[in-house]
Scaffold this motif. Structure first.
Motif, PDB file in Angstrom:
ATOM      1  N   ASN A 240       0.811  -1.213   0.000  1.00 41.99           N
ATOM      2  CA  ASN A 240       0.000   0.000   0.000  1.00 41.99           C
ATOM      3  C   ASN A 240       0.846   1.266   0.000  1.00 41.99           C
ATOM      4  OD1 ASN A 240      -2.707  -1.388   0.617  1.00 41.99           O
ATOM      5  ND2 ASN A 240      -1.409  -2.110   2.288  1.00 41.99           N
ATOM      6  N   PHE A 241       0.254   2.364  -0.515  1.00 44.61           N
ATOM      7  CA  PHE A 241       0.755   3.709  -0.282  1.00 44.61           C
ATOM      8  C   PHE A 241      -0.068   4.288   0.866  1.00 44.61           C
ATOM      9  CE2 PHE A 241       2.070   4.491  -5.007  1.00 44.61           C
ATOM     10  CZ  PHE A 241       3.148   3.638  -4.836  1.00 44.61           C
ATOM     11  N   VAL A 242       0.599   4.627   1.963  1.00 46.49           N
ATOM     12  CA  VAL A 242      -0.094   5.130   3.152  1.00 46.49           C
ATOM     13  C   VAL A 242       0.483   6.508   3.475  1.00 46.49           C
ATOM     14  CG1 VAL A 242      -0.779   4.645   5.524  1.00 46.49           C
ATOM     15  CG2 VAL A 242      -0.346   2.747   3.956  1.00 46.49           C
ATOM     16  N   GLY A 243      -0.258   7.551   3.095  1.00 42.96           N
ATOM     17  CA  GLY A 243       0.212   8.916   3.296  1.00 42.96           C
ATOM     18  C   GLY A 243       0.775   9.561   2.053  1.00 42.96           C
ATOM     19  N   ALA A 276       5.483  -6.729  -1.634  1.00 40.96           N
ATOM     20  CA  ALA A 276       4.873  -6.638  -0.302  1.00 40.96           C
ATOM     21  C   ALA A 276       5.140  -5.297   0.367  1.00 40.96           C
ATOM     22  CB  ALA A 276       5.407  -7.762   0.582  1.00 40.96           C
ATOM     23  N   ARG A 277       6.015  -4.508  -0.190  1.00 34.71           N
ATOM     24  CA  ARG A 277       6.447  -3.263   0.450  1.00 34.71           C
ATOM     25  C   ARG A 277       5.316  -2.246   0.535  1.00 34.71           C
ATOM     26  NH1 ARG A 277      10.299  -1.207  -3.228  1.00 34.71           N
ATOM     27  NH2 ARG A 277      11.751  -2.668  -2.239  1.00 34.71           N
ATOM     28  N   ASN A 278       5.074  -1.745   1.735  1.00 35.88           N
ATOM     29  CA  ASN A 278       4.265  -0.544   1.912  1.00 35.88           C
ATOM     30  C   ASN A 278       5.184   0.680   1.891  1.00 35.88           C
ATOM     31  OD1 ASN A 278       1.574  -1.835   2.790  1.00 35.88           O
ATOM     32  ND2 ASN A 278       3.022  -2.724   4.247  1.00 35.88           N
ATOM     33  N   VAL A 279       4.705   1.770   1.343  1.00 31.37           N
ATOM     34  CA  VAL A 279       5.398   3.053   1.456  1.00 31.37           C
ATOM     35  C   VAL A 279       4.553   3.911   2.383  1.00 31.37           C
ATOM     36  CG1 VAL A 279       6.423   4.998   0.256  1.00 31.37           C
ATOM     37  CG2 VAL A 279       6.263   2.777  -0.890  1.00 31.37           C
ATOM     38  N   ILE A 280       5.115   4.218   3.562  1.00 34.19           N
ATOM     39  CA  ILE A 280       4.358   4.850   4.649  1.00 34.19           C
ATOM     40  C   ILE A 280       5.041   6.178   4.951  1.00 34.19           C
ATOM     41  CG2 ILE A 280       3.464   4.546   6.993  1.00 34.19           C
ATOM     42  CD1 ILE A 280       3.949   1.503   6.613  1.00 34.19           C
ATOM     43  N   SER A 281       4.561   7.226   4.334  1.00 33.19           N
ATOM     44  CA  SER A 281       5.296   8.493   4.356  1.00 33.19           C
ATOM     45  C   SER A 281       4.335   9.673   4.339  1.00 33.19           C
ATOM     46  CB  SER A 281       6.220   8.572   3.132  1.00 33.19           C
ATOM     47  OG  SER A 281       7.122   7.489   3.098  1.00 33.19           O
ATOM     48  N   GLY A 292       0.789  -0.650  23.535  1.00 29.83           N
ATOM     49  CA  GLY A 292      -0.025  -1.554  24.334  1.00 29.83           C
ATOM     50  C   GLY A 292       0.665  -2.876  24.599  1.00 29.83           C
ATOM     51  N   SER A 293       0.492  -3.395  25.799  1.00 27.27           N
ATOM     52  CA  SER A 293       1.197  -4.602  26.219  1.00 27.27           C
ATOM     53  C   SER A 293       0.813  -5.833  25.413  1.00 27.27           C
ATOM     54  CB  SER A 293       0.941  -4.860  27.704  1.00 27.27           C
ATOM     55  OG  SER A 293      -0.446  -5.029  27.963  1.00 27.27           O
ATOM     56  N   SER A 294      -0.336  -5.806  24.751  1.00 25.43           N
ATOM     57  CA  SER A 294      -0.744  -6.949  23.933  1.00 25.43           C
ATOM     58  C   SER A 294      -0.259  -6.855  22.500  1.00 25.43           C
ATOM     59  CB  SER A 294      -2.274  -7.090  23.942  1.00 25.43           C
ATOM     60  OG  SER A 294      -2.745  -7.364  25.249  1.00 25.43           O
ATOM     61  N   ALA A 295       0.430  -5.791  22.160  1.00 23.05           N
ATOM     62  CA  ALA A 295       0.983  -5.647  20.806  1.00 23.05           C
ATOM     63  C   ALA A 295       2.293  -6.417  20.745  1.00 23.05           C
ATOM     64  CB  ALA A 295       1.183  -4.182  20.458  1.00 23.05           C
ATOM     65  N   VAL A 296       2.204  -7.716  20.518  1.00 24.25           N
ATOM     66  CA  VAL A 296       3.358  -8.613  20.518  1.00 24.25           C
ATOM     67  C   VAL A 296       3.386  -9.396  19.208  1.00 24.25           C
ATOM     68  CG1 VAL A 296       3.367  -8.827  23.030  1.00 24.25           C
ATOM     69  CG2 VAL A 296       2.099 -10.483  21.661  1.00 24.25           C
ATOM     70  N   GLY A 297       4.584  -9.796  18.833  1.00 20.58           N
ATOM     71  CA  GLY A 297       4.725 -10.696  17.693  1.00 20.58           C
ATOM     72  C   GLY A 297       4.410 -10.090  16.347  1.00 20.58           C
ATOM     73  N   ASN A 298       4.341  -8.775  16.255  1.00 23.08           N
ATOM     74  CA  ASN A 298       4.122  -8.135  14.960  1.00 23.08           C
ATOM     75  C   ASN A 298       5.438  -8.087  14.184  1.00 23.08           C
ATOM     76  OD1 ASN A 298       1.210  -7.161  15.223  1.00 23.08           O
ATOM     77  ND2 ASN A 298       2.142  -6.332  17.093  1.00 23.08           N
ATOM     78  N   VAL A 299       5.340  -8.242  12.872  1.00 20.82           N
ATOM     79  CA  VAL A 299       6.521  -8.253  12.015  1.00 20.82           C
ATOM     80  C   VAL A 299       6.386  -7.129  10.993  1.00 20.82           C
ATOM     81  CG1 VAL A 299       7.877  -9.583  10.372  1.00 20.82           C
ATOM     82  CG2 VAL A 299       6.815 -10.733  12.321  1.00 20.82           C
ATOM     83  N   ILE A 300       7.386  -6.228  10.964  1.00 25.49           N
ATOM     84  CA  ILE A 300       7.388  -5.065  10.074  1.00 25.49           C
ATOM     85  C   ILE A 300       8.613  -5.189   9.187  1.00 25.49           C
ATOM     86  CG2 ILE A 300       7.470  -2.547   9.982  1.00 25.49           C
ATOM     87  CD1 ILE A 300       6.267  -2.601  12.850  1.00 25.49           C
ATOM     88  N   GLN A 301       8.412  -5.487   7.911  1.00 23.66           N
ATOM     89  CA  GLN A 301       9.532  -5.809   7.040  1.00 23.66           C
ATOM     90  C   GLN A 301       9.380  -5.169   5.664  1.00 23.66           C
ATOM     91  OE1 GLN A 301       9.574 -10.154   7.028  1.00 23.66           O
ATOM     92  NE2 GLN A 301      11.189 -10.156   8.557  1.00 23.66           N
ATOM     93  N   GLY A 302      10.510  -4.753   5.116  1.00 22.49           N
ATOM     94  CA  GLY A 302      10.588  -4.387   3.714  1.00 22.49           C
ATOM     95  C   GLY A 302       9.907  -3.095   3.312  1.00 22.49           C
ATOM     96  N   ASN A 303       9.492  -2.287   4.289  1.00 20.26           N
ATOM     97  CA  ASN A 303       8.749  -1.071   3.986  1.00 20.26           C
ATOM     98  C   ASN A 303       9.683   0.120   3.780  1.00 20.26           C
ATOM     99  OD1 ASN A 303       5.950  -2.194   4.653  1.00 20.26           O
ATOM    100  ND2 ASN A 303       7.092  -2.586   6.545  1.00 20.26           N
ATOM    101  N   TYR A 304       9.194   1.129   3.047  1.00 17.45           N
ATOM    102  CA  TYR A 304       9.831   2.433   2.976  1.00 17.45           C
ATOM    103  C   TYR A 304       9.012   3.370   3.863  1.00 17.45           C
ATOM    104  CZ  TYR A 304      12.616   1.076  -1.166  1.00 17.45           C
ATOM    105  OH  TYR A 304      13.491   0.487  -2.039  1.00 17.45           O
ATOM    106  N   ILE A 305       9.662   3.948   4.864  1.00 20.64           N
ATOM    107  CA  ILE A 305       8.960   4.762   5.854  1.00 20.64           C
ATOM    108  C   ILE A 305       9.656   6.124   5.927  1.00 20.64           C
ATOM    109  CG2 ILE A 305       8.214   4.902   8.260  1.00 20.64           C
ATOM    110  CD1 ILE A 305       8.351   1.842   8.355  1.00 20.64           C
ATOM    111  N   GLY A 306       9.030   7.129   5.282  1.00 19.69           N
ATOM    112  CA  GLY A 306       9.608   8.467   5.268  1.00 19.69           C
ATOM    113  C   GLY A 306      10.188   8.883   3.941  1.00 19.69           C
ATOM    114  N   THR A 307      10.055   8.044   2.900  1.00 19.31           N
ATOM    115  CA  THR A 307      10.551   8.400   1.571  1.00 19.31           C
ATOM    116  C   THR A 307       9.445   8.212   0.538  1.00 19.31           C
ATOM    117  OG1 THR A 307      11.287   6.207   0.811  1.00 19.31           O
ATOM    118  CG2 THR A 307      12.768   7.422   2.278  1.00 19.31           C
ATOM    119  N   ASP A 308       9.750   8.587  -0.698  1.00 15.42           N
ATOM    120  CA  ASP A 308       8.843   8.270  -1.795  1.00 15.42           C
ATOM    121  C   ASP A 308       9.012   6.801  -2.176  1.00 15.42           C
ATOM    122  OD1 ASP A 308      11.227   8.129  -3.221  1.00 15.42           O
ATOM    123  OD2 ASP A 308      10.663   9.629  -4.698  1.00 15.42           O
ATOM    124  N   LYS A 309       8.295   6.367  -3.203  1.00 13.84           N
ATOM    125  CA  LYS A 309       8.302   4.948  -3.560  1.00 13.84           C
ATOM    126  C   LYS A 309       9.646   4.479  -4.104  1.00 13.84           C
ATOM    127  CE  LYS A 309       6.549   5.409  -8.320  1.00 13.84           C
ATOM    128  NZ  LYS A 309       5.463   5.023  -9.246  1.00 13.84           N
TER     129      LYS A 309
END
Length: 706
Positions: A240-243, A276-281, A292-309
């Protein structure tokens, strides 16, 4: 249906405009269905299968420009399956949801609609709640991978899409514009999140071409995964493009975080493949926010965060790239190819208010690996975050990098430190490149310290003697800033096996560069207990390197001594250590706080280089680097021919002022038995010469520094 004959005035039916109750395979097309007392269109019951609702104005007048809302949802499917809502419906202006899927509705397809906008898709005509609301429905698809399948879901008074219940599984949201106009280039905000998920195993986007959504311009989060009673588990957010706008080049930020994970577990954001890459910028808060204490086991991979695509131009989120707050056991990046995120350019608007690539606040047991933080995607150009690459506050037992191939992060070109630790303990920092380009040699320094350990940061490990564990820490840009800075109140921190070089001031700085005799009178909160560094006296190198020196420290303790070499000496006289040579242990006597040492390491140091060392006490307090000492090269032994008459031959070497011993053995098979040659060398014209009788068998000779 529900208007006067002009389609411009309300003449509502008391209940639904159209109800299809348990009936299959009907087509509802080309109608104006507005102003009714409950829903516009209601597909009810398990028998409502295979119906088509296409090309209608539902909740507007006949022009599609003016709201004449139905009093409940525009379209509701309860228990029905395999129905098609689309294409080209305008579902806007309704008092509740645009589309509501409930009652076990499954396998329905919502495609090609305008939901919450006028028919032109340019301005808001809000539904009163959500654009699309899924509650008690599974395996539905919202959108499609081609442009004709795209829904534009914008301008609604609630969320663009909301998936509510833990039982709402396997729904797919694909290829939509959520929060923008029909062009995908202008914001028409949903008032809340673009997509809010409180359910399990749903897919937002995808890895195939056209699967990604544009989720931008919304009033709150772009995507919000909310865990309630074990919900929001196992969802995937990919492609996804987010932002950003639909071009992936320009900011069209959501008002809060791009992606927020609140007490939600085991979700996948991105992946190791490019698809699979999200661009979140460009978002108005953080790129990603985990809380939150229940936010466990999340995997954040391969994204661009703060740049263009492309990963080459900063389109910064206004605050941090990623925030981990009071969460545990999440993974940011990974050691596999493509798993690392690019986290750069955040707070690129220049508002110097403390914005980091990653902030870890009150969070533990998280893994940060393989990311590029502060550079472009190629790792060669600076796109620095305005403050630290990684900021850790009250964060314990996290892993930053690792000793295996690919686990290290690249942390360079940021506005402050590479890594800052405040009140952070038991963290392991290994295998990272801090202050260089991805090649590990070219300068791309952070402006301040490479690593800064502030008060309350204890029992951290920076590097290690094992292969791959050492960090490369270099090119701190600003005068008086160091490779590693340890401050008062920070102690028991092991700094081991790293390559530290070309920093503006010192390689390691505890705040003092003077040894204290017997470690006496050291303040209880002194940085790394003000551990004394060794004093080196001479270094000789040939096939092995012989180092001599003295350590003055606490009596009755065993100290780890590590040795390093560098091409040149630091201008202060105190060393940095570019190449880790090796280590040894030194135990001081029970009543003696000083001891000489001689160490032989099976490595060679080039001519003109210098050697320095550190000492680490049993509590893992590591010292500054010692004063550097130049290397004296052990000369090579040359053999002359045997004189047949005298049965004598000579061994010679250049006399360079060092102290050496000539040794001999008659077999190189283990165990080798080397003995000193007792013949005194004669010195002539700077050459030392020893004459020896020839033997009938093989003989081997070597020269060792003393």
């Amino acid at each position: 249906i529900g208007t006067d004959i002009s389609g411009g005035l309300v003449a509502g039916n008391a209940n639904d405009g159209i109800i299809v109750s348990g009936a299959p395979s009907n087509t509802i097309s080309g109608n104006v269905i507005s102003g009714n007392g409950t829903n516009g269109v209601f597909l009810a019951g398990t028998g409502a299968v295979g119906n088509i609702v296409a090309g209608n104005f539902i909740g507007t007048d006949a022009t599609g420009k003016v709201a004449l809302g139905n009093h409940s949802a525009g379209v509701i499917i309860s228990a029905g399956s395999a129905n098609l809502i689309g294409a080209s419906n305008v579902i806007s202006g309704n008092l509740a949801d645009g589309i509501f899927l409930t009652g076990g509705a499954g396998g329905n397809l919502v495609q090609g609609n305008v939901i919450g906008l006028s028919a032109a898709g340019t301005n808001a005509l809000p539904n009163g709640f959500e654009g699309v609301f899924i509650s008690g429905a599974s395996s539905n698809t919202i959108g499609g991978t081609v442009s004709t399948g795209r829904n534009v879901i914008s301008g609604n008074a609630g969320n663009g899409i909301k998936i509510l219940l833990a039982t709402d599984v396997w729904n797919t949201v694909v290829g939509n514009y959520i929060g923008t106009d029909v062009s995908g280039t202008k914001a028409v905000p949903n008032a809340y999140a673009g997509v809010r998920v409180e359910a399990r195993s749903n897919l937002i986007g995808g890895v195939t071409a056209g699967s990604g959504n544009v989720i931008s311009g919304n009033g709150q989060e772009g995507i919000w995964l909310v865990g309630t009673n074990g919900s929001a588990v196992g969802n995937a957010v990919q492609g996804n493009f987010v932002g950003l706008d639909a071009t992936g080049m320009n900011s069209l930020g959501n008002g809060n975080a791009g992606v927020a994970i609140s007490d939600a577990a085991a979700n996948q954001i991105g992946g190791a493949t490019a698809g699979a890459r999200n661009v979140i910028s460009g978002n108005g808060n953080n790129g990603m926010f985990l809380i939150g204490s229940s936010a466990v086991g999340n995997v954040i991979q391969g994204n661009y965060i703060g740049t263009d695509k492309t990963g080459s131009v900063a389109v910064g989120n206004v605050q941090d790239g990623i925030v981990l707050q009071n969460v545990s056991s999440n993974q940011i990046g990974g050691s596999a190819s493509g798993a690392g995120n690019l986290i750069s350019g955040n707070n690129a608007n220049g508002n110097d208010s403390g914005n980091n690539g990653i902030t870890i606040n009150g969070a533990a047991w998280n893994i940060i690996q393989g990311n590029r933080i502060g550079t472009d995607a190629g790792g060669a150009v600076g796109l620095g975050n305005s403050w630290d690459a990684i900021y850790m506050q009250n964060a314990n037992s996290n892993q930053i990098g690792g000793a295996v191939a690919g686990a290290g992060n690249l942390l360079s070109a940021n506005g402050r430190e590479g890594i800052y630790l405040g009140g952070a303990s038991r963290n392991v920092i290994q295998g990272n490149f801090i202050g260089t380009k991805a090649d590990g040699t070219s300068a791309l320094g952070n402006r301040l310290h490479g690593i800064d350990l502030d008060a309350g940061s204890t029992n951290n490990t920076i590097g290690g003697a094992a292969a791959g564990a050492g960090n490369l820490i270099a090119f701190a840009v600003t005068m008086a800033y160091d490779g590693v800075r340890v401050r008062t109140g920070s102690f028991n921190n092991l700094i081991s096996g790293n390559s530290i070089f070309n920093n503006a001031y010192l390689g390691i700085y505890l705040g003092e560069t003077n040894n204290v005799d017997c470690q006496s009178g050291v303040a209880a909160n002194a940085a790394n207990a003000s551990q004394n560094y060794p004093v080196l006296t001479n270094v000789s190198s040939g096939t092995v390197t012989r180092i001599r020196g003295t350590l003055d420290s606490g009596a009755g303790k065993t100290y780890l001594l590590q040795f390093f070499s560098s091409p040149t000496g630091n201008a202060t006289g105190y060393g940095e250590g570019k190449v880790f040579l090796g280590q040894t242990n030194l135990t001081l006597g029970a009543t003696i706080c000083s001891s000489n040492f001689t160490v032989s390491l099976p490595v060679s140091v080039p001519a003109g280089w210098v050697v320095t060392s550190t000492a680490t006490d049993p509590a893992n307090n590591t010292s500054d680097f010692s004063l550097w000492v130049p290397v004296v090269i052990v000369p090579q032994v040359q053999s002359g021919a045997v004189n047949p008459a005298s049965r004598q031959f000579s061994l010679s070497w250049t006399n360079n002022g060092g102290s050496y011993v000539l040794q001999q053995t008659f077999s190189l098979n283990p165990p080798q038995q080397w003995t000193a040659v007792t013949n005194t060398p004669l010195v002539s014209n700077g050459i030392s010469v020893v004459s020896l009788p020839a033997t009938n068998g093989a003989a081997f000779y070597r020269l060792l520094a003393q």
